[in-house]
Scaffold this motif. Structure first.
Motif, PDB file in Angstrom:
ATOM      1  N   GLY A   1      -8.695 -21.915  -1.522  1.00  0.00           N
ATOM      2  CA  GLY A   1      -9.067 -22.904  -2.526  1.00  0.00           C
ATOM      3  C   GLY A   1      -8.839 -22.444  -3.948  1.00  0.00           C
ATOM      4  N   SER A   2      -8.844 -21.136  -4.180  1.00  0.00           N
ATOM      5  CA  SER A   2      -8.558 -20.580  -5.503  1.00  0.00           C
ATOM      6  C   SER A   2      -7.828 -19.257  -5.311  1.00  0.00           C
ATOM      7  N   PRO A   3      -7.098 -18.792  -6.321  1.00  0.00           N
ATOM      8  CA  PRO A   3      -6.333 -17.550  -6.156  1.00  0.00           C
ATOM      9  C   PRO A   3      -7.233 -16.343  -5.881  1.00  0.00           C
ATOM     10  N   GLN A   4      -6.971 -15.674  -4.777  1.00  0.00           N
ATOM     11  CA  GLN A   4      -7.662 -14.450  -4.402  1.00  0.00           C
ATOM     12  C   GLN A   4      -6.644 -13.470  -3.836  1.00  0.00           C
ATOM     13  N   ILE A   5      -7.051 -12.214  -3.730  1.00  0.00           N
ATOM     14  CA  ILE A   5      -6.163 -11.179  -3.212  1.00  0.00           C
ATOM     15  C   ILE A   5      -6.446 -10.956  -1.731  1.00  0.00           C
ATOM     16  N   TYR A   6      -5.375 -10.917  -0.968  1.00  0.00           N
ATOM     17  CA  TYR A   6      -5.434 -10.711   0.477  1.00  0.00           C
ATOM     18  C   TYR A   6      -4.544  -9.522   0.826  1.00  0.00           C
ATOM     19  N   ARG A   7      -4.666  -9.088   2.068  1.00  0.00           N
ATOM     20  CA  ARG A   7      -3.692  -8.117   2.566  1.00  0.00           C
ATOM     21  C   ARG A   7      -3.330  -8.466   3.997  1.00  0.00           C
ATOM     22  N   MET A   8      -2.146  -8.009   4.399  1.00  0.00           N
ATOM     23  CA  MET A   8      -1.663  -8.228   5.760  1.00  0.00           C
ATOM     24  C   MET A   8      -0.861  -7.014   6.182  1.00  0.00           C
ATOM     25  N   GLY A   9      -0.510  -6.936   7.454  1.00  0.00           N
ATOM     26  CA  GLY A   9       0.366  -5.881   7.917  1.00  0.00           C
ATOM     27  C   GLY A   9       1.734  -6.011   7.263  1.00  0.00           C
ATOM     28  N   ALA A  10       2.432  -4.906   7.125  1.00  0.00           N
ATOM     29  CA  ALA A  10       3.718  -4.914   6.418  1.00  0.00           C
ATOM     30  C   ALA A  10       4.733  -5.839   7.072  1.00  0.00           C
ATOM     31  N   ASN A  11       4.564  -6.146   8.347  1.00  0.00           N
ATOM     32  CA  ASN A  11       5.465  -7.061   9.048  1.00  0.00           C
ATOM     33  C   ASN A  11       4.888  -8.459   9.171  1.00  0.00           C
TER      34      ASN A  11
ATOM     35  N   SER B   1       0.864  -1.180   0.000  1.00  0.00           N
ATOM     36  CA  SER B   1       0.000   0.000   0.000  1.00  0.00           C
ATOM     37  C   SER B   1       0.899   1.227   0.000  1.00  0.00           C
ATOM     38  N   PRO B   2       0.430   2.362  -0.544  1.00  0.00           N
ATOM     39  CA  PRO B   2       1.314   3.526  -0.671  1.00  0.00           C
ATOM     40  C   PRO B   2       1.806   4.085   0.662  1.00  0.00           C
ATOM     41  N   ASP B   3       1.066   3.838   1.750  1.00  0.00           N
ATOM     42  CA  ASP B   3       1.531   4.317   3.055  1.00  0.00           C
ATOM     43  C   ASP B   3       2.491   3.337   3.725  1.00  0.00           C
ATOM     44  N   GLY B   4       2.734   2.199   3.075  1.00  0.00           N
ATOM     45  CA  GLY B   4       3.681   1.229   3.608  1.00  0.00           C
ATOM     46  C   GLY B   4       3.156   0.378   4.745  1.00  0.00           C
ATOM     47  N   LYS B   5       1.884   0.526   5.109  1.00  0.00           N
ATOM     48  CA  LYS B   5       1.345  -0.204   6.259  1.00  0.00           C
ATOM     49  C   LYS B   5       0.912  -1.631   5.925  1.00  0.00           C
ATOM     50  N   TYR B   6       0.580  -1.869   4.651  1.00  0.00           N
ATOM     51  CA  TYR B   6       0.039  -3.170   4.270  1.00  0.00           C
ATOM     52  C   TYR B   6       0.781  -3.738   3.067  1.00  0.00           C
ATOM     53  N   VAL B   7       0.756  -5.059   2.976  1.00  0.00           N
ATOM     54  CA  VAL B   7       1.198  -5.762   1.784  1.00  0.00           C
ATOM     55  C   VAL B   7       0.004  -6.538   1.244  1.00  0.00           C
ATOM     56  N   TYR B   8      -0.381  -6.252   0.011  1.00  0.00           N
ATOM     57  CA  TYR B   8      -1.402  -7.024  -0.684  1.00  0.00           C
ATOM     58  C   TYR B   8      -0.699  -8.159  -1.416  1.00  0.00           C
TER      59      TYR B   8
ATOM     60  N   GLY C   1       1.160 -11.049   9.434  1.00  0.00           N
ATOM     61  CA  GLY C   1       0.069 -11.171  10.398  1.00  0.00           C
ATOM     62  C   GLY C   1      -1.171 -10.401   9.991  1.00  0.00           C
ATOM     63  N   ASN C   2      -2.287 -10.707  10.688  1.00  0.00           N
ATOM     64  CA  ASN C   2      -3.581 -10.057  10.458  1.00  0.00           C
ATOM     65  C   ASN C   2      -3.996 -10.122   8.986  1.00  0.00           C
ATOM     66  N   VAL C   3      -3.937 -11.314   8.425  1.00  0.00           N
ATOM     67  CA  VAL C   3      -4.288 -11.489   7.018  1.00  0.00           C
ATOM     68  C   VAL C   3      -5.794 -11.406   6.842  1.00  0.00           C
ATOM     69  N   GLU C   4      -6.231 -10.623   5.855  1.00  0.00           N
ATOM     70  CA  GLU C   4      -7.656 -10.529   5.541  1.00  0.00           C
ATOM     71  C   GLU C   4      -7.858 -10.570   4.036  1.00  0.00           C
ATOM     72  N   ARG C   5      -8.955 -11.184   3.610  1.00  0.00           N
ATOM     73  CA  ARG C   5      -9.249 -11.316   2.194  1.00  0.00           C
ATOM     74  C   ARG C   5      -9.828 -10.012   1.660  1.00  0.00           C
ATOM     75  N   VAL C   6      -9.441  -9.655   0.426  1.00  0.00           N
ATOM     76  CA  VAL C   6      -9.858  -8.396  -0.188  1.00  0.00           C
ATOM     77  C   VAL C   6     -10.849  -8.626  -1.324  1.00  0.00           C
ATOM     78  N   THR C   7     -10.615  -9.620  -2.175  1.00  0.00           N
ATOM     79  CA  THR C   7     -11.497  -9.868  -3.320  1.00  0.00           C
ATOM     80  C   THR C   7     -12.463 -11.004  -3.012  1.00  0.00           C
ATOM     81  N   PHE C   8     -13.739 -10.776  -3.307  1.00  0.00           N
ATOM     82  CA  PHE C   8     -14.777 -11.773  -3.064  1.00  0.00           C
ATOM     83  C   PHE C   8     -15.614 -12.051  -4.308  1.00  0.00           C
ATOM     84  N   THR C   9     -15.499 -11.194  -5.322  1.00  0.00           N
ATOM     85  CA  THR C   9     -16.234 -11.403  -6.564  1.00  0.00           C
ATOM     86  C   THR C   9     -15.340 -12.126  -7.555  1.00  0.00           C
ATOM     87  N   GLY C  10     -15.807 -13.251  -8.084  1.00  0.00           N
ATOM     88  CA  GLY C  10     -15.008 -14.023  -9.011  1.00  0.00           C
ATOM     89  C   GLY C  10     -14.197 -15.081  -8.291  1.00  0.00           C
ATOM     90  N   SER C  11     -13.883 -16.158  -9.010  1.00  0.00           N
ATOM     91  CA  SER C  11     -13.203 -17.295  -8.405  1.00  0.00           C
ATOM     92  C   SER C  11     -11.705 -17.288  -8.654  1.00  0.00           C
TER      93      SER C  11
END
Length: 442
Positions: free
Chosen positions: A321-331, A307-314, A333-343
């Motif tokens: 089960g299939s390729p999706q985009i996630y993000r986590m803290g730059a160090n 992310s441009p502020d350096g806080k997250y890594v996507y 941990g705290n992984v969360e899913r970002v994309t939910f539309t499409g497989s």
């Protein structure tokens, strides 16, 4: 041995292991300062589409343009049209320079909101004096001008800087026309890493090899390019100094080293390594050294983007089960899913203003560029092509460059965020892939 592209670990799923994203091992590249481009590296720009709101601007032919090796007014006009923000008004061949006092009522009758005039003059020492002046036709105001005394080789750059000046004066935002893009071509058995103007012209070879060069990534200052080579019959990450042509090793750990992404502060990169088995994300100091593991999954984690502020890594993972985009803290941990539309969603790119996520989604066998509003979580497809790859934002967040196939040919395209204005940067020959748009020059 036939290898799929290492920084796209899902390429076999995509069914592209023998297609345009297929690469074979080995890099014995010749490194050096930027070389003179060959003819096939040149581009022409074809702008298509109509924007909803565009500023009408008249760009008079610059005095001396006919004798100049580069047609300054035409380059400026092409830049502004490609941005999607401007529409050119016919100047009926009028020749005006920066000292002219134009009758603005004439230009109001032609429905122009602004007028650009200028000149280009060859000096006795072989350099060129390039000047311009911008007029607000509606308000009848002189908006100022620019002047450059430059060598012949910088004529295109001066035109791009004039376009930046006009863009900022009339929109209030910085123009990106004097920035650079990097991309990779393959012609026959030769691979080339190119650095070019934002319109694809003026390409200069940063690296050439009989074997693959992949995943170019600009450093935050624009001074270096990280890329992946196959020097030891496996993916290895290097950083390449664009000005000097010198390179240094960043990652050559056991297994695969791929998909480098710079942190916004330039102090480190995140890359995909398989040193401990599987494909996981690691932080690597920009000076090289020991890697620190960030993800701890049994899945494929790849294609990191800060992310441009350096806080997250996507990043992309098949942990669900299939390729999706996630993000986590730059160090990590705290992984969360970002994309939910499409497989099937891959290749995340963040806009520098932090508002948008560009990515590639597979829909019915077609790979299409999508744009997500991160604040709302909504996403739309913004292309009508079906083999889109490698999106990268302009540093002002207003355009995206990406690779695709159009009318049976490899191409780089830029698009506005609404998808309405596209510019095709078409090479004369060869495969064109993996563009990365560089930052504003510092």
């Amino acid at each position: 041995m036939h290898l799929k592209k290492p920084d796209s670990d899902f390429s076999s799923i995509r069914g592209l292991s023998t297609g345009r994203r297929s690469f074979i091992a080995g890099l014995t590249g010749s490194l050096g300062a930027l070389a003179v481009p060959s003819a096939w590296a040149q581009f022409r720009v074809e702008v298509s589409g109509v924007g909803l709101t565009q500023l009408p601007i008249a760009i008079a032919s610059f005095r001396g343009d006919a004798q100049s090796p580069q047609k300054i007014a035409a380059i400026v006009q092409a830049d502004l049209e490609r941005s999607g923000q401007f529409r050119a008004v016919d100047t009926a061949g009028q020749n005006l320079d920066e000292n002219s006092r134009p009758d603005l009522s004439v230009w109001r009758q032609r429905a122009a909101d602004s007028l650009l005039t200028g000149s280009v003059t060859r000096l006795a020492d072989g350099r060129f004096d390039v000047r311009c002046r911008l007029w607000d036709v509606v308000r009848g105001q002189d908006l100022g001008g620019q002047s450059y005394v430059i060598p012949q080789g910088d004529l295109r750059l001066s035109a791009h800087r004039i376009a930046d000046f006009v863009y900022e004066k009339l929109t209030g935002e910085k123009g990106v026309f004097s920035t650079r893009i990097a991309y990779v071509t393959k012609v026959g058995p030769r691979y080339n890493l190119w650095v070019a103007d934002s319109d694809g012209e003026g390409a200069q070879s940063a690296l050439t090899s009989p074997e693959p060069i992949i995943s170019p990534a600009w450093s935050p200052t624009g001074a270096q390019l990280a890329y992946v080579s196959f020097e030891s019959r496996k993916p290895v990450i290097y950083a390449h100094d664009v000005a000097s042509g010198k390179r240094r090793l960043l990652a050559n750990f056991r297994g695969s080293n791929s998909a480098p992404a710079w942190a916004p502060n330039g102090n480190q990169l995140v890359a995909t390594l398989s040193r401990d088995g599987g494909s996981q994300l690691y932080a690597i100091p920009a000076t090289g050294g020991e890697a620190r593991r960030l993800t701890q999954s049994a899945s494929i984690d790849t294609e990191p983007a800060f992310s441009p502020d350096g806080k997250y890594v996507y990043f992309v993972s098949d942990r669900g089960g299939s390729p999706q985009i996630y993000r986590m803290g730059a160090n990590g941990g705290n992984v969360e899913r970002v994309t939910f539309t499409g497989s099937y969603n891959i290749s995340p790119a963040l806009s520098p203003d932090g508002r948008w996520l560009a990515y590639i989604s597979r829909i019915g066998g077609a790979f299409k560029l999508h744009l997500m509003d991160l604040g709302k979580g909504t996403a739309i497809s913004i292309t009508d092509t079906s083999a889109d790859e490698s999106p990268s934002f302009a540093p002002n967040s207003r355009l995206i460059v990406y690779a695709t196939q159009q009318q049976g040919r490899e191409a780089l395209l830029t698009t506005t965020l609404d998808g309405k204005i596209k510019a095709r940067l078409t090479g004369a020959a060869g495969d064109i892939r993996e563009p990365d748009w560089g930052p504003f020059q510092r």
